[in-house]
Design an enzyme around this catalytic site. Structure first.
Site, PDB file in Angstrom:
ATOM      1  N   ASP A  13       1.792  -1.383  -5.924  1.00 56.35           N
ATOM      2  CA  ASP A  13       2.982  -1.234  -5.077  1.00 56.35           C
ATOM      3  C   ASP A  13       3.644   0.137  -5.202  1.00 56.35           C
ATOM      4  O   ASP A  13       4.861   0.264  -5.065  1.00 56.35           O
ATOM      5  CB  ASP A  13       4.038  -2.318  -5.401  1.00 56.35           C
ATOM      6  CG  ASP A  13       3.458  -3.703  -5.380  1.00 56.35           C
ATOM      7  OD1 ASP A  13       2.697  -3.989  -4.443  1.00 56.35           O
ATOM      8  OD2 ASP A  13       3.747  -4.492  -6.297  1.00 56.35           O
ATOM      9  N   LYS A  16       0.980   3.433  -1.935  1.00 55.14           N
ATOM     10  CA  LYS A  16      -0.324   4.028  -1.602  1.00 55.14           C
ATOM     11  C   LYS A  16      -0.588   3.994  -0.102  1.00 55.14           C
ATOM     12  O   LYS A  16      -1.178   4.903   0.458  1.00 55.14           O
ATOM     13  CB  LYS A  16      -1.460   3.257  -2.297  1.00 55.14           C
ATOM     14  CG  LYS A  16      -1.442   3.357  -3.794  1.00 55.14           C
ATOM     15  CD  LYS A  16      -2.585   2.584  -4.402  1.00 55.14           C
ATOM     16  CE  LYS A  16      -2.442   1.091  -4.341  1.00 55.14           C
ATOM     17  NZ  LYS A  16      -1.341   0.514  -5.084  1.00 55.14           N
ATOM     18  N   GLY A  40      -1.442  -5.374  -0.482  1.00 52.33           N
ATOM     19  CA  GLY A  40      -0.622  -5.374   0.727  1.00 52.33           C
ATOM     20  C   GLY A  40      -0.127  -3.959   0.958  1.00 52.33           C
ATOM     21  O   GLY A  40       0.675  -3.451   0.181  1.00 52.33           O
ATOM     22  N   HIS A  41      -0.669  -3.299   1.946  1.00 49.78           N
ATOM     23  CA  HIS A  41      -0.248  -1.941   2.254  1.00 49.78           C
ATOM     24  C   HIS A  41       0.645  -1.957   3.473  1.00 49.78           C
ATOM     25  O   HIS A  41       0.200  -2.294   4.563  1.00 49.78           O
ATOM     26  CB  HIS A  41      -1.469  -1.045   2.529  1.00 49.78           C
ATOM     27  CG  HIS A  41      -2.207  -0.678   1.288  1.00 49.78           C
ATOM     28  ND1 HIS A  41      -3.368   0.049   1.281  1.00 49.78           N
ATOM     29  CD2 HIS A  41      -1.919  -0.922  -0.006  1.00 49.78           C
ATOM     30  CE1 HIS A  41      -3.762   0.226   0.035  1.00 49.78           C
ATOM     31  NE2 HIS A  41      -2.900  -0.359  -0.757  1.00 49.78           N
ATOM     32  N   GLN A 224      -4.007  -2.175  -5.787  1.00 47.81           N
ATOM     33  CA  GLN A 224      -3.317  -2.419  -7.068  1.00 47.81           C
ATOM     34  C   GLN A 224      -3.160  -1.098  -7.837  1.00 47.81           C
ATOM     35  O   GLN A 224      -3.066  -0.052  -7.214  1.00 47.81           O
ATOM     36  CB  GLN A 224      -4.060  -3.483  -7.909  1.00 47.81           C
ATOM     37  CG  GLN A 224      -4.040  -4.873  -7.307  1.00 47.81           C
ATOM     38  CD  GLN A 224      -5.158  -5.149  -6.346  1.00 47.81           C
ATOM     39  OE1 GLN A 224      -6.286  -4.788  -6.585  1.00 47.81           O
ATOM     40  NE2 GLN A 224      -4.863  -5.830  -5.248  1.00 47.81           N
TER      41      GLN A 224
HETATM   42  P1  IMP Z   1      -4.441 -11.530  -8.713  1.00 38.13           P
HETATM   43  O1  IMP Z   1      -4.980 -10.204  -8.338  1.00 38.13           O
HETATM   44  O2  IMP Z   1      -3.950 -12.319  -7.541  1.00 38.13           O
HETATM   45  O3  IMP Z   1      -5.399 -12.310  -9.565  1.00 38.13           O
HETATM   46  O4  IMP Z   1      -3.138 -11.290  -9.626  1.00 38.13           O
HETATM   47  C1  IMP Z   1      -3.227 -10.771 -10.943  1.00 38.13           C
HETATM   48  C2  IMP Z   1      -2.029  -9.874 -11.263  1.00 38.13           C
HETATM   49  O5  IMP Z   1      -2.108  -8.721 -10.431  1.00 38.13           O
HETATM   50  C3  IMP Z   1      -0.674 -10.486 -10.981  1.00 38.13           C
HETATM   51  O6  IMP Z   1       0.248  -9.977 -11.922  1.00 38.13           O
HETATM   52  C4  IMP Z   1      -0.309  -9.974  -9.595  1.00 38.13           C
HETATM   53  O7  IMP Z   1       1.076  -9.946  -9.378  1.00 38.13           O
HETATM   54  C5  IMP Z   1      -0.892  -8.578  -9.688  1.00 38.13           C
HETATM   55  N1  IMP Z   1      -1.252  -8.035  -8.364  1.00 38.13           N
HETATM   56  C6  IMP Z   1      -2.346  -8.321  -7.625  1.00 38.13           C
HETATM   57  N2  IMP Z   1      -2.352  -7.597  -6.490  1.00 38.13           N
HETATM   58  C7  IMP Z   1      -1.258  -6.823  -6.520  1.00 38.13           C
HETATM   59  C8  IMP Z   1      -0.734  -5.819  -5.642  1.00 38.13           C
HETATM   60  O8  IMP Z   1      -1.296  -5.493  -4.599  1.00 38.13           O
HETATM   61  N3  IMP Z   1       0.425  -5.229  -6.043  1.00 38.13           N
HETATM   62  C9  IMP Z   1       1.042  -5.520  -7.228  1.00 38.13           C
HETATM   63  N4  IMP Z   1       0.583  -6.438  -8.070  1.00 38.13           N
HETATM   64  C10 IMP Z   1      -0.560  -7.088  -7.728  1.00 38.13           C
END
Ligand code: IMP
Length: 424
Positions: A13, A16, A40-41, A224
């Site tokens: 977040d 990017k 999520g962009h 991420q």
């Molecule tokens: P997962 O990727 O859904 O398995 O989540 C694992 C961890 O990564 C959690 O703490 C989520 O909040 C974090 N996470 C996954 N995708 C994002 C993102 O795009 N932005 C911020 N945190 C993310």
């Protein structure tokens, strides 16, 4: 410079999307190589707000080919929704403009169910996005994954799903006590979605290889951030892919020498969604204020993001871990005018002062050491920055040893200032 990567240098977040969008204008190819629709962009173009989860940001530029590499875990149903959404905004998403690897691992219904059940009932809550990301990567690693090309043959798909379900069935029936579709039902659903995806599928490895041979401009779009990397991140509170630059070589499929610059994106402060340690987290009113001014809500889940001070030991680590060559400093506008600003320059850890958060350190046990920052009141109407803001930027550059190449102070394309040239 013909190729570069954009990588999150924090916990995701960092903003990017908008920078990828801008540099996408200069690129022939924009490639996603890891993660899935957990990303999520958000991109603001004029009055329009476009949120991309799975489709690379290059899709917004007519001349650009967007590529989803085989390292991505792909939810066909989420793709269907996103496709409809962005086509509804008038964006051309034809198969000539979007190429998807036939070897992407599919996120099945079983993966999403397992993710949700573990989060709700398991012993450790990671705070995942609930999109089935971890279980899909598990399937891939245990060699039971369903690939996108498998969606094209219903008979073999049923067989593969049957095999895929054997162990999960025990969990669904006896541990979580939830209902789940049969392999035949799941095959039917995925086969139908496969018809939609088929025209987009190709051998992206060769596509990228040819583009490199032809000296095309390539942008690798990370999702991420490095601190969520399965190997380099704050394990176990991480996602399940390699979000650092290392993920590019395996997830897109390209030689190491083909990534000339790694641009790390970092906010002027730090945010985190989900669980896990966060040394500089603010629990004060000021933290709430930053959360509100910054509009810090997850683009995928809508969850409130935790906010804290710039953490230079963590930034130094992500720069090293991902071979970052320059930094984009975003959301500077959020800190504008705020009093009592700080940044963390070191940790007290087990009786020692350290300035780099090396792997293995227990982030829950560090004591951050802070320095004050002077308040800055820039309105960013010209390229001239105030002395306190210049000092902040200089402090960061001196600390991490690489330049700040981009400054961002708002969501619009016009609110991004380039101090360095990329993809020229
Ligand atoms: P997962 O990727 O859904 O398995 O989540 C694992 C961890 O990564 C959690 O703490 C989520 O909040 C974090 N996470 C996954 N995708 C994002 C993102 O795009 N932005 C911020 N945190 C993310």
């Amino acid at each position: 410079m013909r190729s570069m990567a954009i990588i999150g240098a924090q916990w995701g977040d960092e903003g990017k999307g908008k920078i990828t969008d801008l540099l996408g204008q200069k690129s022939d190819l924009v490639i996603r190589y890891q993660g899935g629709n957990n990303a999520g962009h958000t991109i603001i173009v004029g009055e329009k707000k476009i949120v991309l989860h799975l489709i690379p940001s290059g899709i917004l530029h007519q001349h650009c080919t967007s590529v989803v590499g085989h390292g991505v875990v792909f939810d066909p149903e989420a793709f269907q929704v996103e496709l409809k959404d962005i086509q509804g905004s008038g964006v051309d998403v034809s198969p000539e403009r979007l190429r998807i690897s036939e070897n992407c691992t599919v996120i099945t219904f079983y993966n999403k169910l397992l993710d949700g059940q573990r989060e709700a009932k398991g012993p450790i809550k990671i705070g995942t996005t609930g999109k089935g990301i971890g279980p899909a990567y598990e399937d891939k690693t245990t060699r039971k994954g369903i690939k996108l090309k498998d969606l094209l043959n219903k008979e073999s798909l049923v067989e593969k799903l049957r095999d895929n379900l054997i162990e999960k069935e025990i969990l669904f029936k006896h541990l979580y006590e939830v209902s789940y579709p049969s392999p035949e039902e799941e095959a039917e659903r995925l086969f139908e979605l496969g018809k939609l995806i088929k025209p987009y599928l190709c051998d992206t490895f060769s596509l990228i290889d040819h583009a490199i041979q032809k000296n095309k401009k390539i942008l690798y779009e990370g999702a991420q951030g490095v601190l969520l990397d399965i190997d380099y991140g704050s394990y176990p509170y991480v996602t399940s892919s390699n979000t650092s630059a290392g993920g590019i070589y395996t997830g897109a499929g390209c030689p190491g020498s083909s990534v000339e610059e790694v641009l790390g994106i970092t906010k002027a402060y730090v945010t985190r969604v989900g669980e896990g340690p966060f040394p500089t987290e603010l629990f004060s009113e000021l933290g709430e204020k930053i959360q509100q001014i910054g509009g810090e809500f997850g683009a995928t889940t809508g969850r409130k993001r935790r906010c804290g001070w710039m953490d230079l030991p963590l930034l130094k680590y992500t720069v090293k871990a991902s071979n970052i060559t320059s930094i984009a400093l975003t959301k500077l506008d959020v800190l504008c005018g705020l009093e009592d600003l700080k940044y963390c320059y070191a940790y007290n850890y087990e009786g020692r002062e350290i300035d780099c958060a090396y792997p293995g350190i227990d982030l829950a046990k560090v004591e951050p050491l802070y320095r004050e920052l002077k308040t800055f009141h820039d309105d960013f109407k010209t390229d001239q920055l105030s002395a306190p803001l210049k000092e902040y930027i200089q402090t960061i550059e001196d600390f991490i040893g690489i330049p700040v190449g981009i400054l961002a102070y708002g969501p619009e394309r016009s609110e991004i200032q380039f101090c360095k040239e990329y993809l020229h």
